[in-house]
Motif scaffolding. Structure first.
Motif, PDB file in Angstrom:
ATOM      1  N   VAL A  38     -38.897-101.966 -32.052  1.00 34.34           N
ATOM      2  CA  VAL A  38     -40.225-101.769 -31.515  1.00 34.34           C
ATOM      3  C   VAL A  38     -40.209-102.019 -30.013  1.00 34.34           C
ATOM      4  CG1 VAL A  38     -42.625-102.550 -31.573  1.00 34.34           C
ATOM      5  CG2 VAL A  38     -41.298-102.460 -33.685  1.00 34.34           C
ATOM      6  N   TRP A  39     -40.881-101.137 -29.278  1.00 34.35           N
ATOM      7  CA  TRP A  39     -41.008-101.295 -27.831  1.00 34.35           C
ATOM      8  C   TRP A  39     -42.480-101.130 -27.464  1.00 34.35           C
ATOM      9  CZ3 TRP A  39     -37.891-103.337 -24.407  1.00 34.35           C
ATOM     10  CH2 TRP A  39     -38.152-103.162 -23.048  1.00 34.35           C
ATOM     11  N   LEU A  40     -43.012-102.099 -26.750  1.00 31.78           N
ATOM     12  CA  LEU A  40     -44.433-102.125 -26.424  1.00 31.78           C
ATOM     13  C   LEU A  40     -44.699-101.399 -25.117  1.00 31.78           C
ATOM     14  CD1 LEU A  40     -47.287-103.198 -27.026  1.00 31.78           C
ATOM     15  CD2 LEU A  40     -46.652-105.287 -25.778  1.00 31.78           C
ATOM     16  N   GLY A  41     -45.753-100.599 -25.097  1.00 29.75           N
ATOM     17  CA  GLY A  41     -46.152 -99.903 -23.887  1.00 29.75           C
ATOM     18  C   GLY A  41     -47.637 -99.607 -23.916  1.00 29.75           C
ATOM     19  N   ILE A  42     -48.126 -98.926 -22.887  1.00 29.51           N
ATOM     20  CA  ILE A  42     -49.537 -98.559 -22.808  1.00 29.51           C
ATOM     21  C   ILE A  42     -49.667 -97.051 -22.914  1.00 29.51           C
ATOM     22  CG2 ILE A  42     -50.274-100.571 -21.515  1.00 29.51           C
ATOM     23  CD1 ILE A  42     -50.048 -98.902 -18.971  1.00 29.51           C
ATOM     24  N   ASP A  43     -50.784 -96.625 -23.474  1.00 31.03           N
ATOM     25  CA  ASP A  43     -51.024 -95.197 -23.651  1.00 31.03           C
ATOM     26  C   ASP A  43     -52.337 -94.844 -22.963  1.00 31.03           C
ATOM     27  OD1 ASP A  43     -50.741 -92.624 -24.425  1.00 31.03           O
ATOM     28  OD2 ASP A  43     -50.732 -92.992 -26.564  1.00 31.03           O
ATOM     29  N   GLY A  44     -53.244 -94.196 -23.661  1.00 29.04           N
ATOM     30  CA  GLY A  44     -54.511 -93.801 -23.091  1.00 29.04           C
ATOM     31  C   GLY A  44     -55.589 -94.835 -23.355  1.00 29.04           C
ATOM     32  N   ALA A  45     -56.764 -94.346 -23.736  1.00 32.17           N
ATOM     33  CA  ALA A  45     -57.887 -95.245 -24.009  1.00 32.17           C
ATOM     34  C   ALA A  45     -58.652 -94.736 -25.221  1.00 32.17           C
ATOM     35  CB  ALA A  45     -58.806 -95.345 -22.805  1.00 32.17           C
ATOM     36  N   ALA A  46     -59.051 -95.669 -26.072  1.00 31.48           N
ATOM     37  CA  ALA A  46     -59.850 -95.336 -27.245  1.00 31.48           C
ATOM     38  C   ALA A  46     -61.318 -95.258 -26.843  1.00 31.48           C
ATOM     39  CB  ALA A  46     -59.657 -96.374 -28.344  1.00 31.48           C
ATOM     40  N   ILE A  47     -62.036 -94.292 -27.411  1.00 30.77           N
ATOM     41  CA  ILE A  47     -63.468 -94.129 -27.152  1.00 30.77           C
ATOM     42  C   ILE A  47     -64.235 -94.744 -28.315  1.00 30.77           C
ATOM     43  CG2 ILE A  47     -65.339 -92.497 -26.769  1.00 30.77           C
ATOM     44  CD1 ILE A  47     -63.336 -90.546 -25.625  1.00 30.77           C
ATOM     45  N   PHE A  48     -65.100 -95.695 -28.002  1.00 27.28           N
ATOM     46  CA  PHE A  48     -65.954 -96.319 -29.001  1.00 27.28           C
ATOM     47  C   PHE A  48     -67.378 -95.792 -28.826  1.00 27.28           C
ATOM     48  CE2 PHE A  48     -62.373 -99.012 -29.296  1.00 27.28           C
ATOM     49  CZ  PHE A  48     -62.449 -99.706 -30.486  1.00 27.28           C
ATOM     50  N   VAL A  49     -67.945 -95.292 -29.907  1.00 28.13           N
ATOM     51  CA  VAL A  49     -69.318 -94.807 -29.916  1.00 28.13           C
ATOM     52  C   VAL A  49     -70.117 -95.676 -30.879  1.00 28.13           C
ATOM     53  CG1 VAL A  49     -70.842 -92.859 -30.416  1.00 28.13           C
ATOM     54  CG2 VAL A  49     -68.606 -92.465 -29.356  1.00 28.13           C
ATOM     55  N   LYS A  50     -71.136 -96.332 -30.340  1.00 29.40           N
ATOM     56  CA  LYS A  50     -71.964 -97.254 -31.124  1.00 29.40           C
ATOM     57  C   LYS A  50     -71.104 -98.326 -31.797  1.00 29.40           C
ATOM     58  CE  LYS A  50     -75.827 -94.100 -31.892  1.00 29.40           C
ATOM     59  NZ  LYS A  50     -75.402 -93.173 -30.817  1.00 29.40           N
ATOM     60  N   GLY A  51     -70.099 -98.798 -31.070  1.00 31.07           N
ATOM     61  CA  GLY A  51     -69.279 -99.900 -31.551  1.00 31.07           C
ATOM     62  C   GLY A  51     -68.130 -99.527 -32.445  1.00 31.07           C
ATOM     63  N   ARG A  52     -67.934 -98.221 -32.716  1.00 32.03           N
ATOM     64  CA  ARG A  52     -66.862 -97.775 -33.597  1.00 32.03           C
ATOM     65  C   ARG A  52     -65.949 -96.793 -32.867  1.00 32.03           C
ATOM     66  NH1 ARG A  52     -71.183 -98.220 -37.312  1.00 32.03           N
ATOM     67  NH2 ARG A  52     -70.667 -99.511 -39.142  1.00 32.03           N
ATOM     68  N   MET A  53     -64.639 -96.923 -33.112  1.00 34.85           N
ATOM     69  CA  MET A  53     -63.690 -96.010 -32.506  1.00 34.85           C
ATOM     70  C   MET A  53     -63.747 -94.660 -33.206  1.00 34.85           C
ATOM     71  SD  MET A  53     -59.559 -96.467 -31.931  1.00 34.85           S
ATOM     72  CE  MET A  53     -59.134 -96.045 -33.628  1.00 34.85           C
ATOM     73  N   ILE A  54     -63.738 -93.582 -32.406  1.00 33.18           N
ATOM     74  CA  ILE A  54     -63.749 -92.233 -32.955  1.00 33.18           C
ATOM     75  C   ILE A  54     -62.363 -91.617 -32.801  1.00 33.18           C
ATOM     76  CG2 ILE A  54     -66.203 -91.962 -32.451  1.00 33.18           C
ATOM     77  CD1 ILE A  54     -65.423 -90.309 -30.015  1.00 33.18           C
ATOM     78  N   GLU A  55     -62.196 -90.446 -33.395  1.00 34.98           N
ATOM     79  CA  GLU A  55     -60.882 -89.792 -33.351  1.00 34.98           C
ATOM     80  C   GLU A  55     -60.521 -89.337 -31.938  1.00 34.98           C
ATOM     81  OE1 GLU A  55     -58.652 -89.563 -35.675  1.00 34.98           O
ATOM     82  OE2 GLU A  55     -59.899 -90.556 -37.176  1.00 34.98           O
ATOM     83  N   GLN A  56     -61.506 -88.859 -31.184  1.00 35.42           N
ATOM     84  CA  GLN A  56     -61.256 -88.400 -29.822  1.00 35.42           C
ATOM     85  C   GLN A  56     -60.835 -89.563 -28.934  1.00 35.42           C
ATOM     86  OE1 GLN A  56     -61.346 -85.269 -28.726  1.00 35.42           O
ATOM     87  NE2 GLN A  56     -60.852 -85.771 -26.612  1.00 35.42           N
ATOM     88  N   GLN A  57     -59.773 -89.359 -28.156  1.00 36.57           N
ATOM     89  CA  GLN A  57     -59.272 -90.386 -27.246  1.00 36.57           C
ATOM     90  C   GLN A  57     -59.002 -89.785 -25.876  1.00 36.57           C
ATOM     91  OE1 GLN A  57     -55.740 -91.973 -29.079  1.00 36.57           O
ATOM     92  NE2 GLN A  57     -56.845 -92.968 -30.744  1.00 36.57           N
ATOM     93  N   LEU A  58     -58.905 -90.657 -24.893  1.00 33.54           N
ATOM     94  CA  LEU A  58     -58.457 -90.233 -23.574  1.00 33.54           C
ATOM     95  C   LEU A  58     -56.938 -90.364 -23.515  1.00 33.54           C
ATOM     96  CD1 LEU A  58     -61.005 -91.893 -21.092  1.00 33.54           C
ATOM     97  CD2 LEU A  58     -61.129 -89.657 -22.187  1.00 33.54           C
ATOM     98  N   ASN A  59     -56.261 -89.304 -23.075  1.00 31.23           N
ATOM     99  CA  ASN A  59     -54.817 -89.412 -22.932  1.00 31.23           C
ATOM    100  C   ASN A  59     -54.471 -90.255 -21.708  1.00 31.23           C
ATOM    101  OD1 ASN A  59     -54.981 -87.704 -20.608  1.00 31.23           O
ATOM    102  ND2 ASN A  59     -54.884 -85.903 -21.929  1.00 31.23           N
ATOM    103  N   LYS A  60     -53.208 -90.415 -21.443  1.00 34.70           N
ATOM    104  CA  LYS A  60     -52.782 -91.323 -20.377  1.00 34.70           C
ATOM    105  C   LYS A  60     -53.259 -90.849 -19.005  1.00 34.70           C
ATOM    106  CE  LYS A  60     -48.857 -94.312 -19.368  1.00 34.70           C
ATOM    107  NZ  LYS A  60     -47.453 -94.617 -19.707  1.00 34.70           N
ATOM    108  N   GLU A  61     -53.213 -89.536 -18.749  1.00 32.71           N
ATOM    109  CA  GLU A  61     -53.678 -89.016 -17.470  1.00 32.71           C
ATOM    110  C   GLU A  61     -55.185 -89.194 -17.322  1.00 32.71           C
ATOM    111  OE1 GLU A  61     -51.913 -88.027 -14.919  1.00 32.71           O
ATOM    112  OE2 GLU A  61     -50.106 -88.522 -16.050  1.00 32.71           O
TER     113      GLU A  61
END
Length: 399
Positions: free
Chosen positions: A214-237
């Motif tokens: 396992v290697w730890l890194g950072i990716d994009g950002a999760a979008i939370f709508v009304k306190g819940r994460m949705i499928e749509q995300q922001l990519n790294k760029e």
């Protein structure tokens, strides 16, 4: 008489001094406490809450020893995992197995599994808000898979996993989202961005040395709508564009194609700040984003002559246009899912409360389809380096 009147005041002042200097702030001794450095939460397949607490182990640390191992050579950091129908029950299960009193006074990092993120953050907010020692400045992360995989991360460059995660924030490699931010968002729309951690295969040399898969890194950002994460995300760029909008950037590497020949030019962007202004046209609100900063050229494959003022101005214009385009693309991604993750509604509420009252009940739709958002980017190129043309281009011309 004046001296006698001063004596009671001096006695009271001396008593207050001794009381404030006392170190007995709690009946529990430090040696009887277990300090949580990392908190990880997930949901099991049967809907149980899985709570993992990471503790530093002082009894395994030797001052001055690089590895931090004790006499037994074991790691100076340990994890305890328990499950329960809710977080308090899982917490009590852990407390019953530990000989020391658990305290969250040093908890600065919280990692949420994707299953719990989709379920919602309310259980975490409820749990943390009822522990007075819990710091709401703790940073929040989301993993794409099971959160327990994080425990297998090798600590190659740092001693503990929480230090690695805090370094991502302090070095501004990802967005900074705290419990405070989540609480504020939850009391309004509940829309927010949370950085995503990625767990991948390590480099071959590190895998052989650390014996880890396992290697730890950072990716994009999760979008939370009304306190819940949705499928749509922001990519790294797109996440980098969010950093620019949040004015949370000290420096960032940025690549564009040269406006003259299409060859790649790499910049180092520094001291970025973005100002958000609310305006209105015909009683309709609008938002204007003004981004400023400095840039220096790191590498260039282009034949563009940086000594030529006109070509340098053309390059700066192309850089600003590309940054503006990427910021608008990132904002469009949030508008597509009706998620006001930058809380632009607050700027309208502060400046035009009468307009906000009218739009409040239908803000999601208005933000997604009608809100006029303008961007103005002014990044000035202040450093070109000693090579005013591509060195590789010169070598090719000389051969």
């Amino acid at each position: 008489m004046s001296k006698l009147r001063c004596k009671p005041f001096l006695v009271i002042l001396s008593a207050l001094t001794f009381l404030t200097a006392s170190g007995c702030w709690s009946p529990v001794e430090l040696n009887d406490r277990a300090f949580v450095s990392l908190m990880m939460i997930d949901l099991t397949e049967d809907g149980q809450f899985e709570l993992t607490l990471g503790f530093t182990l002082p009894n395994r640390m030797i001052p001055g020893q690089v590895g931090g191992s004790g006499e037994s050579g074991k790691e100076p950091f340990g994890y305890v995992t328990k499950t329960g129908k809710n977080l308090p029950q899982a917490y009590q299960e852990i407390q019953s197995d530990i000989t020391r009193r658990i305290t969250f006074g040093q908890t600065r990092t919280i990692v949420i599994g994707s299953a719990l993120a989709k379920h919602g953050l309310d259980p975490l907010l409820e749990f943390s808000s009822r522990h007075i020692t819990f710091h709401i400045s703790a940073n929040l992360f989301v993993t794409q898979g099971k959160v327990l995989e994080l425990a297998e991360t090798p600590t190659t460059f740092e001693r503990f996993v929480p230090v690695i995660l805090r370094s991502y924030i302090s070095h501004r490699q990802t967005i900074d989202t705290t419990l405070r931010d989540v609480l504020r968002a939850r009391y309004s729309s509940g829309d927010i961005l949370v950085p995503i951690l990625t767990l991948s295969k390590p480099p071959s040399t590190m895998a052989k040395k650390e014996k880890s898969e396992v290697w730890l890194g950072i990716d994009g950002a999760a979008i939370f709508v009304k306190g819940r994460m949705i499928e749509q995300q922001l990519n790294k760029e797109e996440m980098k564009s969010a950093l620019l909008l949040n004015s949370n950037v000290s420096e960032m590497t940025f690549r564009i194609d040269s406006p003259t020949d299409g060859k790649e030019i790499t910049f180092n962007i520094e001291d970025v700040s973005t100002k958000i202004q609310a305006g209105r046209k015909d009683n309709t609100p609008s938002i204007r984003l003004i981004t400023r900063g400095m840039a220096s050229i790191l590498t260039s494959d282009s034949k563009l002559d940086l000594l030529n003022d006109q070509q340098l101005i053309l390059l700066q214009k192309e850089l600003n246009q590309e940054i503006r385009s990427r910021m608008m693309q990132m904002i469009s991604s949030t508008r597509a899912v009706k998620a006001d993750v930058f809380h632009l509604n607050q700027y309208i509420d502060w400046k035009y409360p009468d307009i906000w009252k009218r739009l409040r009940s239908n803000w999601d739709e208005f933000y997604a389809k009608e809100l006029d958002i303008e961007t103005a980017v002014n990044i000035r190129i202040r450093g070109t380096g000693e090579a005013y043309r591509s060195i590789r281009t010169k070598w090719r011309e000389g051969t």
